[in-house]
Scaffold this active site. Structure first.
Site, PDB file in Angstrom:
ATOM      1  N   ASP A 107     -37.160  -1.301  47.479  1.00 11.39           N
ATOM      2  CA  ASP A 107     -36.679  -2.688  47.442  1.00 11.39           C
ATOM      3  C   ASP A 107     -37.743  -3.606  46.851  1.00 11.39           C
ATOM      4  O   ASP A 107     -38.858  -3.692  47.375  1.00 11.39           O
ATOM      5  CB  ASP A 107     -36.316  -3.137  48.865  1.00 11.39           C
ATOM      6  CG  ASP A 107     -35.657  -4.519  48.880  1.00 11.39           C
ATOM      7  OD1 ASP A 107     -35.425  -5.082  47.800  1.00 11.39           O
ATOM      8  OD2 ASP A 107     -35.374  -5.021  49.982  1.00 11.39           O
TER       9      ASP A 107
ATOM     10  N   GLU B  99     -33.002 -14.523  52.729  1.00 15.58           N
ATOM     11  CA  GLU B  99     -34.144 -13.727  53.190  1.00 15.58           C
ATOM     12  C   GLU B  99     -35.065 -14.537  54.108  1.00 15.58           C
ATOM     13  O   GLU B  99     -34.604 -15.385  54.867  1.00 15.58           O
ATOM     14  CB  GLU B  99     -34.863 -13.118  51.987  1.00 15.58           C
ATOM     15  CG  GLU B  99     -33.907 -12.210  51.199  1.00 15.58           C
ATOM     16  CD  GLU B  99     -34.571 -11.362  50.150  1.00 15.58           C
ATOM     17  OE1 GLU B  99     -35.671 -10.862  50.355  1.00 15.58           O
ATOM     18  OE2 GLU B  99     -33.954 -11.173  49.080  1.00 15.58           O
TER      19      GLU B  99
HETATM   20  C1  BGC Z   1     -33.732  -7.760  48.795  1.00 14.19           C
HETATM   21  C2  BGC Z   1     -32.681  -6.706  48.551  1.00 14.19           C
HETATM   22  C3  BGC Z   1     -32.076  -6.877  47.185  1.00 14.19           C
HETATM   23  C4  BGC Z   1     -33.180  -6.844  46.152  1.00 14.19           C
HETATM   24  C5  BGC Z   1     -32.691  -6.942  44.717  1.00 14.19           C
HETATM   25  C6  BGC Z   1     -34.709  -7.891  47.650  1.00 14.19           C
HETATM   26  O1  BGC Z   1     -35.488  -9.034  47.793  1.00 14.19           O
HETATM   27  O2  BGC Z   1     -34.436  -7.455  49.978  1.00 14.19           O
HETATM   28  O3  BGC Z   1     -31.701  -6.758  49.555  1.00 14.19           O
HETATM   29  O4  BGC Z   1     -31.124  -5.880  46.955  1.00 14.19           O
HETATM   30  O5  BGC Z   1     -34.061  -7.929  46.403  1.00 14.19           O
HETATM   31  O6  BGC Z   1     -32.272  -8.198  44.384  1.00 14.19           O
END
Ligand code: BGC
Length: 636
Positions: free
Chosen positions: A327, A524
């Site tokens: 991730d 987030e």
């Molecule tokens: C997130 C993921 C996401 C990824 C791609 C990350 O910051 O934790 O859930 O899929 O970014 O955008």
């Protein structure tokens, strides 16, 4: 004097020995790195033959690949970091992603088709013509693209508890993703949030492992459904974030800007296995072929470095045959510098590394590690085999024109599905004197107020056009909640709107005041907050409305339970609408009785912060009962 010395037998033996050793070394190197010499590929290689089994095709393709081509397949590059489009060919890159908010210059359906089409075409022109995967966070519809159907965020879907509905939403989302030529979605989210202070609570279906497992599997099935025209061509699902995500401890984040997101999961192995692993097992049973590891830590080790959990448990024990993708910057958050972090992650079982910023350094590091024997060639082959297996299975080798401009993008059919889902997701927390649904037998005066009443951006939440969401109605021809109320009830009742709830006090009071208030979008760790509650402005809007209305209904637009213990007794009815997306009319359907209230809380609603975290069995931290338990909901 002659300095010539006699060449003795021993000397000859030494020379022959050195020669043999060199020869053996050269042979070993040749065997180890034989893949570095590109093998000629015939005109119609067997791996392009769709009638062969996937395993045969993978084996055949692997036999032609150089080490560089294999490493390239393991790179997932953010599209804005691709220095030159030709690098797709030069480095045989395996996958591209649009991180949240990373869009084409012209953010339209056609703009996406062009962007993605270019990458795909370039990959097709590479030596082996291996198609790229293009990934995107379509976590509540293909919400990156203006005009897409934006479905409720997962927490609202959890409130519906409706397996068939979730499957249908995933299929509809897949159709809209496919219209842009994209092949891969970073969903479903299988996190189990136990602390409402976490900014990602709404991305999850529930804190109940069973419900999450059931809905997650349905989502995988729906997203990977084969298409009506019978082509083997589907959107690859990516259950995330493996594993224990949602059980992090407040204050443990490794990111200085956050509190709980990217923090440490403090649970024992038994709990991890019995509670957090099953949703992933079920998703695998449903056909998931890629899984994303989380940014959280278990103990003092970041997930991307957890060899035991990735290799031993998920791959060897559970038997996951697909590939593991890291991730965002997760791999480089493993201590020891980028080289060591890469070696650790790949040896832990990460097959594809998400690279938001730089891919050349990654490729060099992996090459170096293989040369030094710090990553075994077998590990590289295993990773690439898994990636190719998923690519063949998804059908992307066999469908040349993937982006079909079908009429499903933002279609009426999908909008109706979204509207139904919104109505089903509504949770009625309180309904004094059965004020809801609004009595339509007589015409009533209804005041509507609140910053979330006429704002599709706000009601959609984050991961909509931009990572942190957008403000206003400009990006979507869906309906705001106010527009929905006018459409559903405008013919029967008199509807008046004033955002702050300031209406004339010299006219008779409204029969009902509806306040649509709640959280502004966040994504987030930026949504981590110590006291999730309504802000002063929202509270004063409700107060304003109370002064001019006989009864007050509060509609909460929120990604998580909010602390309303001190206020709820002043309100006549409370409806949790979560983050409904583009179909605000679905909220109106519930309020005005076109659809019954059937939604139930997918997680407990705490009375105070002293009660969190709440265990998955419902036990609060201070052992006092929550304001409302999981699965509460007033139904008719
Ligand atoms: C997130 C993921 C996401 C990824 C791609 C990350 O910051 O934790 O859930 O899929 O970014 O955008």
């Amino acid at each position: 004097m002659c300095f010539c010395t006699k060449i003795t037998r021993t000397d000859r033996l030494v020379v022959v020995g050195i020669f043999c050793a060199l020869l053996i070394l050269a042979l070993v190197k040749l065997i180890l790195f034989s893949s570095e010499v590109p093998l000629n590929v015939p005109d119609n290689p067997r791996y392009q033959d769709a009638s062969l089994s996937t395993d045969e095709r993978v084996d055949n393709l692997l036999s032609y690949m150089t080490l560089e081509e294999k490493i390239g397949q393991m790179a997932l590059v953010e599209k804005n970091s691709v220095e030159e489009i030709e690098d797709i060919k030069t480095y045989a890159l395996g996958a591209i992603l649009s991180g949240a908010g990373s869009k084409p210059e012209e953010n339209t359906l056609a703009g996406w088709q062009k962007l993605v089409g270019n990458f795909k075409q370039t990959a097709r022109e590479s030596r082996l013509g291996i198609p790229i995967l293009y990934g995107v966070d379509a976590i509540h519809g293909h919400s990156n693209v203006p005009g897409a159907t934006v479905f409720p965020h997962a927490i609202g879907l959890g409130a519906t508890g409706d397996v068939k509905l979730i499957e249908a939403i995933a299929t509809a989302t897949a159709e809209e993703i496919r219209a842009t030529g994209i092949t891969w979605a970073y969903s479903p989210n299988l996190d189990l949030p136990r602390d409402i202070r976490w900014g990602r609570t709404y991305e999850a279906f529930s804190d109940d492992p069973e419900l999450t497992a059931t809905l997650g599997a349905a989502y995988v099935t729906g997203l990977q459904a084969e298409y009506k025209d019978g082509e083997k061509d589907f959107i690859l699902a990516t259950p995330k974030h493996y594993v224990g995500n949602g059980a992090m401890v407040w204050g443990s984040s490794s990111n200085e800007n956050f509190n709980i997101d990217q923090g440490t999961t403090e649970i024992n192995e038994e709990k991890l296995r019995t509670t957090y692993l099953p949703p992933f097992e079920k998703a695998i049973d449903a056909g998931a072929m890629s899984i994303m590891v989380g940014l959280n830590s278990w103990g003092d080790t970041k997930m991307s470095a957890q060899k035991y959990l990735i290799q031993d448990v998920l791959k060897d024990e559970v038997g996951f045959k697909g590939f593991i993708v890291s991730d965002w910057y997760g791999v480089y958050e493993i201590p020891g510098g980028n080289y060591q972090a890469t070696v650790t992650a790949i040896n832990a079982g990460v097959d594809m590394v998400m690279l938001p910023f730089d891919y050349k350094g990654f490729i060099e590091n992996v090459q170096k590690a293989v040369r030094r024997g710090e990553i075994k060639l077998e590990r590289i082959d295993d990773a690439v085999r898994r990636i190719l297996y998923a690519k063949f299975s998804a059908g992307i080798f066999d469908v040349t024109v993937h982006e079909k401009t079908d009429d499903s993008f933002g279609s009426l059919k999908h909008r109706k599905l979204a509207r139904d889902a919104v109505a089903q997701s509504l949770v009625l927390l309180k309904n004094e004197n059965n004020i809801l649904p609004v009595n339509n037998n007589r015409s009533q005066k209804i005041y509507v107020a609140g910053g979330a009443a006429d704002n599709i951006g706000k009601q959609s939440g984050a991961w909509t056009i931009e990572w942190q969401g957008v403000d206003g109605n400009w990006f979507n021809d869906g309906t705001s909640i106010l527009a929905g109320i006018k459409e559903v009830a405008g013919g029967t009742h008199t509807i008046e709107f004033q955002e702050q709830g300031i209406f004339s006090t010299s006219t008779p009071k409204a029969d009902i005041g509806i306040a649509v208030v709640g959280e502004s979008p966040y994504a987030e760790g930026w949504g981590d907050t110590a006291q999730p509650s309504l802000n002063e402005e929202d509270l004063s809007i409700i107060e304003n409305l109370k002064k001019v209305s006989e009864k007050v209904v509060v509609v909460l637009i929120t990604g998580r339970p909010l602390l309303i213990t001190d206020e709820i007794s002043d309100w006549d009815a409370v409806v949790v609408a979560w983050l409904p997306g583009s179909a605000g009319d679905g909220v109106a359907d519930g309020l005005f009785g076109k659809k019954p209230f059937t939604g139930r809380l997918p997680l407990p609603w705490p009375a105070s912060i002293a009660q969190v975290p709440i265990e998955t069995d419902g036990t609060t931290k201070d052992n006092s009962p929550p304001l409302f338990p999981r699965y509460f909901g007033v139904t008719e």
